[in-house]
Design a protein around this motif. Structure first.
Motif, mmCIF file in Angstrom:
data_model
loop_
_atom_site.group_PDB
_atom_site.id
_atom_site.type_symbol
_atom_site.label_atom_id
_atom_site.label_comp_id
_atom_site.label_asym_id
_atom_site.label_seq_id
_atom_site.Cartn_x
_atom_site.Cartn_y
_atom_site.Cartn_z
ATOM 1 N N LEU A 109 35.932 45.100 35.832
ATOM 2 C CA LEU A 109 35.597 46.510 35.805
ATOM 3 C C LEU A 109 34.244 46.829 36.165
ATOM 4 O O LEU A 109 33.928 47.355 36.886
ATOM 5 C CB LEU A 109 36.430 47.229 35.460
ATOM 6 C CG LEU A 109 37.611 47.595 35.803
ATOM 7 C CD1 LEU A 109 38.959 47.913 35.194
ATOM 8 C CD2 LEU A 109 38.028 47.849 37.529
ATOM 9 N N TRP A 110 33.611 46.618 35.124
ATOM 10 C CA TRP A 110 32.328 47.303 34.106
ATOM 11 C C TRP A 110 31.226 46.490 35.532
ATOM 12 O O TRP A 110 30.522 46.541 35.871
ATOM 13 C CB TRP A 110 32.199 47.232 32.744
ATOM 14 C CG TRP A 110 30.392 48.414 32.575
ATOM 15 C CD1 TRP A 110 29.381 46.842 32.433
ATOM 16 C CD2 TRP A 110 30.190 48.394 32.650
ATOM 17 N NE1 TRP A 110 28.290 47.194 32.092
ATOM 18 C CE2 TRP A 110 28.798 48.425 32.601
ATOM 19 C CE3 TRP A 110 30.961 49.887 32.383
ATOM 20 C CZ2 TRP A 110 28.088 49.683 32.199
ATOM 21 C CZ3 TRP A 110 29.782 51.078 31.964
ATOM 22 C CH2 TRP A 110 27.935 50.628 32.422
ATOM 23 N N GLN A 111 31.701 44.868 35.283
ATOM 24 C CA GLN A 111 30.560 44.370 35.832
ATOM 25 C C GLN A 111 31.028 44.131 37.250
ATOM 26 O O GLN A 111 29.861 43.437 38.176
ATOM 27 C CB GLN A 111 31.040 42.848 35.192
ATOM 28 C CG GLN A 111 30.515 42.367 33.910
ATOM 29 C CD GLN A 111 31.380 41.792 32.816
ATOM 30 O OE1 GLN A 111 31.760 40.184 34.012
ATOM 31 N NE2 GLN A 111 31.757 41.175 31.573
ATOM 32 N N MET A 112 31.642 44.518 37.763
ATOM 33 C CA MET A 112 31.720 44.690 39.050
ATOM 34 C C MET A 112 31.164 46.060 39.666
ATOM 35 O O MET A 112 30.217 45.474 40.832
ATOM 36 C CB MET A 112 33.608 46.107 39.402
ATOM 37 C CG MET A 112 33.976 44.570 39.517
ATOM 38 S SD MET A 112 35.906 46.071 39.716
ATOM 39 C CE MET A 112 35.600 45.894 41.850
ATOM 40 N N ARG A 131 39.552 36.270 36.927
ATOM 41 C CA ARG A 131 38.550 36.182 37.898
ATOM 42 C C ARG A 131 39.027 34.949 39.128
ATOM 43 O O ARG A 131 38.217 35.034 40.262
ATOM 44 C CB ARG A 131 37.661 35.358 37.464
ATOM 45 C CG ARG A 131 36.349 36.633 36.451
ATOM 46 C CD ARG A 131 35.305 36.064 35.686
ATOM 47 N NE ARG A 131 34.245 36.932 35.387
ATOM 48 C CZ ARG A 131 34.382 38.313 35.724
ATOM 49 N NH1 ARG A 131 34.593 38.362 36.644
ATOM 50 N NH2 ARG A 131 33.879 39.006 34.213
ATOM 51 N N ALA A 132 40.343 34.148 38.770
ATOM 52 C CA ALA A 132 40.597 33.488 39.922
ATOM 53 C C ALA A 132 41.371 34.011 40.615
ATOM 54 O O ALA A 132 41.525 33.953 41.934
ATOM 55 C CB ALA A 132 41.647 32.250 39.250
ATOM 56 N N GLU A 133 42.251 35.464 39.543
ATOM 57 C CA GLU A 133 42.599 36.104 41.225
ATOM 58 C C GLU A 133 42.106 37.386 41.927
ATOM 59 O O GLU A 133 42.267 37.130 43.212
ATOM 60 C CB GLU A 133 43.675 36.846 40.235
ATOM 61 C CG GLU A 133 45.476 36.337 39.542
ATOM 62 C CD GLU A 133 46.242 36.297 40.395
ATOM 63 O OE1 GLU A 133 46.259 36.132 42.088
ATOM 64 O OE2 GLU A 133 47.100 35.288 40.085
ATOM 65 N N LEU A 134 40.812 37.504 41.493
ATOM 66 C CA LEU A 134 39.968 38.286 42.169
ATOM 67 C C LEU A 134 39.222 37.820 42.925
ATOM 68 O O LEU A 134 38.291 38.045 43.961
ATOM 69 C CB LEU A 134 39.037 39.069 41.028
ATOM 70 C CG LEU A 134 39.881 40.335 40.563
ATOM 71 C CD1 LEU A 134 38.548 40.481 39.351
ATOM 72 C CD2 LEU A 134 40.707 40.839 40.749
ATOM 73 N N PHE A 135 39.006 36.776 42.901
ATOM 74 C CA PHE A 135 38.904 35.036 43.663
ATOM 75 C C PHE A 135 39.453 35.563 45.782
ATOM 76 O O PHE A 135 38.510 35.014 46.429
ATOM 77 C CB PHE A 135 38.483 34.198 44.048
ATOM 78 C CG PHE A 135 37.765 33.005 44.083
ATOM 79 C CD1 PHE A 135 35.967 32.994 44.503
ATOM 80 C CD2 PHE A 135 38.414 32.514 45.240
ATOM 81 C CE1 PHE A 135 35.609 31.787 44.774
ATOM 82 C CE2 PHE A 135 37.882 31.321 46.170
ATOM 83 C CZ PHE A 135 36.373 30.978 46.129
ATOM 84 N N ASP A 174 35.991 42.316 49.399
ATOM 85 C CA ASP A 174 36.495 43.807 49.181
ATOM 86 C C ASP A 174 37.237 44.325 47.436
ATOM 87 O O ASP A 174 38.056 44.124 47.052
ATOM 88 C CB ASP A 174 38.835 42.852 49.616
ATOM 89 C CG ASP A 174 39.413 44.212 49.695
ATOM 90 O OD1 ASP A 174 38.954 45.250 49.980
ATOM 91 O OD2 ASP A 174 40.279 44.019 50.027
ATOM 92 N N GLU A 175 36.597 45.211 47.752
ATOM 93 C CA GLU A 175 36.170 45.308 46.531
ATOM 94 C C GLU A 175 37.137 46.604 46.383
ATOM 95 O O GLU A 175 37.797 47.356 44.740
ATOM 96 C CB GLU A 175 34.757 47.069 45.926
ATOM 97 C CG GLU A 175 35.224 47.622 44.729
ATOM 98 C CD GLU A 175 33.289 48.375 43.887
ATOM 99 O OE1 GLU A 175 33.593 49.666 44.259
ATOM 100 O OE2 GLU A 175 31.948 47.257 44.343
ATOM 101 N N TRP A 196 44.385 45.321 42.751
ATOM 102 C CA TRP A 196 45.078 44.984 41.832
ATOM 103 C C TRP A 196 44.806 44.630 40.491
ATOM 104 O O TRP A 196 46.172 44.452 39.835
ATOM 105 C CB TRP A 196 44.495 43.151 42.714
ATOM 106 C CG TRP A 196 45.818 41.689 42.063
ATOM 107 C CD1 TRP A 196 46.329 41.308 42.276
ATOM 108 C CD2 TRP A 196 44.896 41.390 41.223
ATOM 109 N NE1 TRP A 196 46.401 40.426 41.385
ATOM 110 C CE2 TRP A 196 45.902 40.255 40.870
ATOM 111 C CE3 TRP A 196 44.203 41.505 39.329
ATOM 112 C CZ2 TRP A 196 45.983 39.552 39.609
ATOM 113 C CZ3 TRP A 196 43.978 40.675 38.024
ATOM 114 C CH2 TRP A 196 45.166 39.854 37.847
ATOM 115 N N LEU A 197 43.447 45.211 39.986
ATOM 116 C CA LEU A 197 43.536 45.200 38.872
ATOM 117 C C LEU A 197 44.237 46.775 38.120
ATOM 118 O O LEU A 197 44.479 46.531 37.159
ATOM 119 C CB LEU A 197 41.888 45.340 38.104
ATOM 120 C CG LEU A 197 41.071 44.296 38.161
ATOM 121 C CD1 LEU A 197 39.686 44.701 38.526
ATOM 122 C CD2 LEU A 197 41.237 43.228 37.010
#
Length: 586
Positions: A103-106, A187-191, A196-197, A203-204
């Motif tokens: 989350l922070w790195q977003m 990270r694989a899921e967020l790919f 789409d933030e 999802w998180l």
């Protein structure tokens, strides 16, 4: 019987977090982090299945029971000492930390604010700038500092942990591996949400809610450590969450009546954790240590045996034998055991023999060597280790006889050694067990070695003897990848060259040799006349000088099974000298 004060349903968020009593793993009763990739994968898979089911909105899928936890609680439940559940709570905290960091790195204000809230609510917080950090899960002394440094001490300004402590113990590396695994999966899921933030945040958030509100435990509260230990052992008697090493440590702490004794036990466990590379090595050492003094005991009954015998000994010899004395014995033996399994005694010939034991996975020899090393210098044990290797190779590797009898012999002899038997007497017994030359020679003539490591070992030892007998300059044989085991009659020959007894011939020692370079399967499977030059030009005598050509009938253009027999019979004559019989030491 254990006293249970209370048993109640608790979500993860009710067990750890800012509004709950801190959960502390006591130094005197728990182990270090132990979940490997296997357990981490199972945990992640279960969480994902639960998350997907929970999103359907079905009431039956709103919670996921992950198991019991055992705590020691004071009268007003202002503190919790955790006796069982450390692995699950630690892993859950690691996963929350990964969500926080992603989350922070977003980078968006919303994502970073959410990350900060996760940190303050369920990992750690600092009430004021000058106040100490409050950690909601406090691990035991073995992992506490590393866990804080790599997971919990997180800056809301930089979004980074301190990261000063290096991974010194196996448990530290497992914590790192768990974090890396979860990060790669998330990270694989967020790919799937590249631009789409909101989708990534949703999802998180869904995953986070599953953890905090959906994971359900049953907390079993007990009033004392002895009650908790009894419940702890009962719950874990069939599970991964408790190992023999952990049970033995808990038992010793329970029997330690003064603080200095508890400290001695903890000091011993630090030595074990710091000197062994893998947790499995500690488990193996504990069994071999016990076997070296008391004779054979199976792994599944090791703890009950140790507990029973030590309980009696502590009771009958309270002035002479205490948990402190046992811990001291264990620590001293562990240092020698590390020398043995790492082949690092400093005595060159002895270390070479230990390397052979390691190559063969001949663990049955270790209890005897451990017992022998207690009262003898490593340099005095060269004949013993050589005789043991001859016994093991002649009996088990080539003779394929019942390994149980070999173990019974060696384990019983280790016990005798610890009880005061002399080295000469022990040596005599080992020699008497070694199969005689003729028996070994006949067994070698028909031997098959399907295990590549064993085949390579035997061929390398034969190569070394051939070079010695020929007066050829000494050659250090390179490791796998530079020298490989080759089947002369190939594993996958063309149909017209395939022999009727294909399976029976393939792993015969007369059909195996060593070649330099990586194995080229396409070349290996060719008929002999297309690859004979490889053997003729080899720098290895096992290929160039042992009559490999006898395996091929040049006139009939076919493979010769009798050539394997002839070559293997000659190799057997060499083997008798490589692994000598009893007369070598008489």
């Amino acid at each position: 019987m254990a006293i249970i004060k209370h048993a109640a349903r608790q979500t993860l968020g009710q067990l750890i977090g800012a509004n709950n009593p801190v959960v502390t793993v006591p130094d005197d009763s728990q182990r270090q982090y132990a979940w490997t990739k296997k357990e981490i994968e199972t945990y992640w898979t279960d969480i994902q299945k639960f998350r997907q089911a929970r999103e359907t909105g079905r009431e039956s899928a709103s919670e996921y029971f992950i198991g019991p936890v055992v705590t020691i609680t004071d009268e007003h439940v202002k503190s919790r000492s955790l006796l069982d559940g450390q692995q699950r709570l630690t892993t859950s905290t690691i996963l929350i930390a990964v969500i926080r960091d992603v989350l922070w790195q977003m980078g968006s204000p919303e994502a970073r604010a959410t990350a900060n809230n996760m940190q303050r609510d369920y990992i750690a917080r600092q009430a004021g700038r000058r106040d100490p950090m409050e950690y909601f899960l406090v691990l035991s002394l073995f992992d506490r500092d590393f866990f804080r440094d790599s997971i919990q001490d997180w800056s809301e300004t930089t979004g980074k942990v301190r990261g000063v402590e290096s991974a010194k113990r196996p448990s530290h590396k497992l914590i790192q591996e768990a974090y890396a695994y979860f990060e790669s999966k998330i990270r694989a899921e967020l790919f799937s949400f590249p631009d789409d933030e909101d989708g990534r945040l949703d999802w998180l958030d869904s995953l986070y809610e599953c953890l905090i509100k959906g994971l359900v435990f049953v907390e079993i509260q007990t009033p004392t450590s002895s009650d908790a230990n009894e419940v702890f052992e009962t719950i874990n008697s069939r599970g991964k969450d408790l190992s023999t090493v952990d049970l033995v440590r808990n038992f010793l702490m329970e029997k330690s009546r003064v603080e200095s004794t508890k400290q001695r036990v903890n000091d011993t466990w630090r030595v074990l954790l710091d000197n062994f590379e893998k947790r499995e090595e500690i488990e193996r050492f504990l069994r071999h240590f016990w076997v070296s003094r008391h004779g054979d005991v199976k792994s599944h009954s090791l703890y009950t045996t140790i507990r029973s015998e030590l309980t009696e000994k502590f009771a009958t010899q309270p002035q002479n034998y205490t948990p402190k004395a046992f811990a001291a014995e264990l620590e001293g033996a562990s240092l020698r055991y590390v020398d043995l399994i790492h082949c690092s005694t400093g005595v060159e010939d002895f270390d070479e023999a230990l390397t052979e034991i390691k190559t063969l996975n001949a663990d049955a020899l270790q209890p005897l060597l451990l017992a022998a090393s207690e009262k003898n210098d490593y340099s005095e044990l060269q004949d013993l280790v050589a005789a043991c290797l001859s016994y093991y190779v002649r009996w088990t590797v080539i003779g394929t006889r019942e390994s149980t009898l070999l173990e019974e012999n060696l384990f019983g002899l280790a016990k005798e050694f610890s009880a005061g038997a002399q080295l000469s007497s022990v040596m005599s017994k080992v020699c008497n067990w070694i199969p005689d030359d003729e028996t070994f020679r006949e067994a070698f003539k028909g031997a098959e070695l399907a295990k590549t490591t064993q085949a390579r070992y035997v061929l390398e030892k034969l190569e070394t003897r051939l070079r010695s007998d020929a007066g050829v300059d000494e050659l250090v044989i390179a490791g796998p990848g530079k020298v490989h085991v080759e089947s002369i009659y190939p594993q996958n020959p063309d149909a017209k060259y395939r022999l009727e007894d294909h399976g029976a011939l393939l792993h015969r020692l007369g059909n195996l040799t060593l070649l330099s370079g990586r194995k080229n399967q396409s070349v290996s499977n060719r008929p002999f006349h297309e690859k004979s030059y490889i053997y003729e030009e080899s720098a290895l005598l096992i290929s160039a000088k042992t009559g490999v050509a006898r395996l091929w009938d040049a006139n009939g253009n076919k493979w010769r099974p009798e050539g394997i027999d002839a070559r293997q019979a000659e190799m057997a004559d060499v083997a008798v000298d490589v692994w000598p019989g009893a007369s070598r030491w008489s």
